[in-house]
Design an enzyme around this catalytic site. Structure first.
Site, PDB file in Angstrom:
ATOM      1  N   GLU A 297       0.893  -1.171   0.000  1.00 16.37           N
ATOM      2  CA  GLU A 297       0.000   0.000   0.000  1.00 16.37           C
ATOM      3  C   GLU A 297       0.921   1.208   0.000  1.00 16.37           C
ATOM      4  O   GLU A 297       1.565   1.504   0.998  1.00 16.37           O
ATOM      5  CB  GLU A 297      -0.912  -0.037   1.218  1.00 16.37           C
ATOM      6  N   CYS A 331      -2.777   8.633   3.483  1.00 14.13           N
ATOM      7  CA  CYS A 331      -2.592   8.026   2.162  1.00 14.13           C
ATOM      8  C   CYS A 331      -3.871   8.080   1.334  1.00 14.13           C
ATOM      9  O   CYS A 331      -3.814   8.138   0.103  1.00 14.13           O
ATOM     10  CB  CYS A 331      -2.127   6.578   2.298  1.00 14.13           C
TER      11      CYS A 331
END
Length: 594
Positions: A297, A331
């Site tokens: 990720e 994020c």
């Protein structure tokens, strides 16, 4: 009708009883976690967290991870940077623990989750304060991004986790109708996780919960920028594991730098990484030598799209939260704002009004809307991105204000900033910002905004706002990303039944949801006889060794009988199969008579 009444009454009674049972809280013990050395009142300039090695573990390395509060630059303490040999020893201990835990019941695993949930709910302020001190974020941002997401994940696992890890039966197909087909989910062994600093509580609990609930052990390397909080949160996990009689070393948290992370990658059964694309590529290279599976990720550059038919006042509030949550160090935060030309001016005006009211400062030293920047020198990078945009025609239309900043920490803050007249030649619209900056760009058509949203090397998420939900869905469906929200932003992460992850430079693989839970498993396909021992697989004589002359004719007819496109083709082929079989039986009978 009279016959159905008793059944209806019984069904209602059953439903009411189940509802009432839900109201009775389960018997969940409390746990004690030592907090004496982390409370604000005990903090000293010298060291507020004295590192005590776990029993039997003496650090070999003289390297230390030094920890500071980014919002004040007060010293928090230090932790050892573990050597590769120490990491491998930790993994060896975790493997031993996993062999025991892999046989544990789901009842025991659920009790572990309930104990954690109870502690989290009862100690929200403490958990948020620790996160705030170690990352610079506000208490509200910590609650929103750390507590709620973790509680949601635990609640989902309690409700559905076991169901998705039980064997799943599948259709067996035409050629094996006499078989049962299923998928089994077995623990992989030791899951390694290297997690980022921006959500230190949730980023530890997220992989740990999935790994432990699916029967694995887990070793987590926390960021050198959030080791102080990570090692305290580890105490919570240890206390909960001890309360359910789990083996020691089932979960471990390690500290260090790149060398420590490299050693972890090379020795575990799977690695989960949350961080930057550059480090993600290094981890893939290291994992390739042992063919260790990887989930990455790697952040994003998420698009926030506003169509002309929206309620501007409402959407502006969502937009500012999407940009400023955790000082933009998120994020899944919004980093590119595309607004239809018909509402562009009103949207910019509303966002400007909100951002100008935002004050940034040390979150535990006063009432501030936004905290600081966790990483040293990151504010300088943010200013460079802004300067590049200004040099290419961008214009700052709003900035928030600063509170009382200490001289040592002044570089750890960046004001929330709104920039207009931006375009895709600017680094601000291409590089991941990870800061409280809102670049707003105008668009005219849906086709244009789809093209702009896809003009990025990242592909994590997006949000599309329109009163016409069909239109919003159409736009979403054409944006190349892993998660999307319609008339909201990043809510897919709060739906813990959904997988989370991206494409392109945002990484691959998924955590969270069914997919993330099963990604912690060895997925095994199993086939067995449905009516054993009465019906078994028998190889027809025509294709037994040595293969008969009509072996291919038999096989060709069998394929068409099973998979032919029309009923007539199948019947014709089946007739031929039966004919070949009968000829073989006649031939065998003749040979026996002779």
């Amino acid at each position: 009708m009279a016959f159905w009444w008793p059944l209806i009454v019984l069904a209602l009674a059953y439903a009411i009883c189940r509802f009432l049972l839900m109201l009775i809280p389960p018997n969940v013990p409390s746990i004690d976690v030592d907090t004496s050395d982390i409370s604000e009142g005990n903090q000293t300039q010298e060291n507020s967290f004295i590192y005590i090695p776990p029993r039997g573990r003496t650090p070999q390395s003289d390297k230390k991870v030094q920890c500071y509060e980014p919002a004040t630059m007060k010293y928090l303490g230090y932790f050892p940077a573990l050597s590769p040999d120490e990491v491998k020893e930790r993994i060896t201990q975790a493997k031993k623990a996993q062999k025991i835990w892999g046989k544990s019941s789901f009842k025991q695993r659920r009790q572990f989750l309930r104990i954690l949930l109870k502690y989290i709910i009862e100690h929200q302020e403490l958990i948020c304060e620790v996160s705030s001190r170690d990352t610079g974020k506000t208490m509200v941002d910590a609650s929103f991004g750390e507590i709620m997401t973790t509680c949601e994940k635990i609640t989902w696992l309690l409700a559905e986790g076991e169901k998705w890890l039980k064997p799943e039966y599948r259709s067996s197909g035409w050629s094996t109708l006499h078989k049962k087909a299923k998928v089994e989910f077995h623990p992989l062994g030791v899951i390694g996780a290297i997690v980022s600093w921006n959500y230190p509580f949730h980023n530890i609990f997220n992989p740990m919960l999935a790994a432990v609930f699916s029967g694995n052990s887990v070793v987590i390397k926390v960021s050198e920028n959030a080791s102080w909080s990570g090692c305290f949160y580890f105490r919570i996990i240890q206390a909960a594991l001890a309360a359910v009689g789990a083996p020691e070393n089932l979960v471990d948290v390690i500290t260090g730098f790149a060398e420590t992370g490299e050693a972890l990658v090379s020795a575990v059964d799977k690695i989960i990484f949350v961080g930057s694309p550059g480090v993600g590529k290094m981890i893939m290279r290291n994992a390739s030598s042992t063919l260790t599976p990887v989930t990455l990720e790697l952040g994003g550059k998420d698009a926030f799209i506003v169509c002309e038919d929206v309620d501007v006042h409402h959407v502006a509030q969502v937009a500012v939260r999407a940009a400023l949550q955790s000082s933009g160090q998120n994020c899944a935060g919004a980093e590119r704002f595309y607004v239809h030309k018909d509402v562009y001016s009103s949207f910019v005006s509303e966002v400007t009004r909100i951002v100008k009211s935002v004050s940034a400062g040390p979150p535990l030293a006063g009432r501030y809307d936004m905290g600081g920047i966790c990483l040293q020198d990151h504010s300088e990078k943010l200013q460079n991105l802004v300067n590049d945009a200004l040099d290419k025609g961008g214009e700052i239309v709003a900035r928030g204000s600063f509170g009382h900043l200490g001289e040592d920490a002044v570089d750890q803050f960046f004001p929330p900033t709104v920039i207009v007249n931006v375009n895709h030649t600017m680094k601000l619209m291409q590089e991941e910002t990870f800061g409280p900056i809102m670049p707003i760009m105008k668009f005219s058509t849906d086709e244009e905004v789809i093209r702009l949203a896809n003009d990025s090397r990242y592909g994590l998420g997006c949000g599309v706002f329109s009163r016409n939900q069909h239109r919003a869905r159409e736009i979403c469906s054409q944006i190349h990303c892993g998660v999307a929200a319609i008339n909201d932003f990043a809510t897919s992460y709060m739906c813990q039944s959904l997988p989370f992850g991206g494409v392109k430079d945002s990484g691959f693989g998924r955590f969270a949801g069914v997919e993330g839970l099963r990604a912690c498993c060895l997925i095994k396909s199993v086939v067995e006889d449905r009516w054993w021992p009465y019906v078994k697989t028998v190889i027809p004589k025509q294709i037994q060794y040595p293969i008969a002359e009509n072996g291919f004719d038999f096989q060709e007819s069998l394929v068409e009988a099973l998979y032919g496109l029309s009923i007539w083709d199948r019947l014709r082929a089946l007739t031929n199969v039966l004919k070949i079989l009968s000829e073989e039986n006649s031939s065998s009978s003749s040979r026996r008579n002779d």
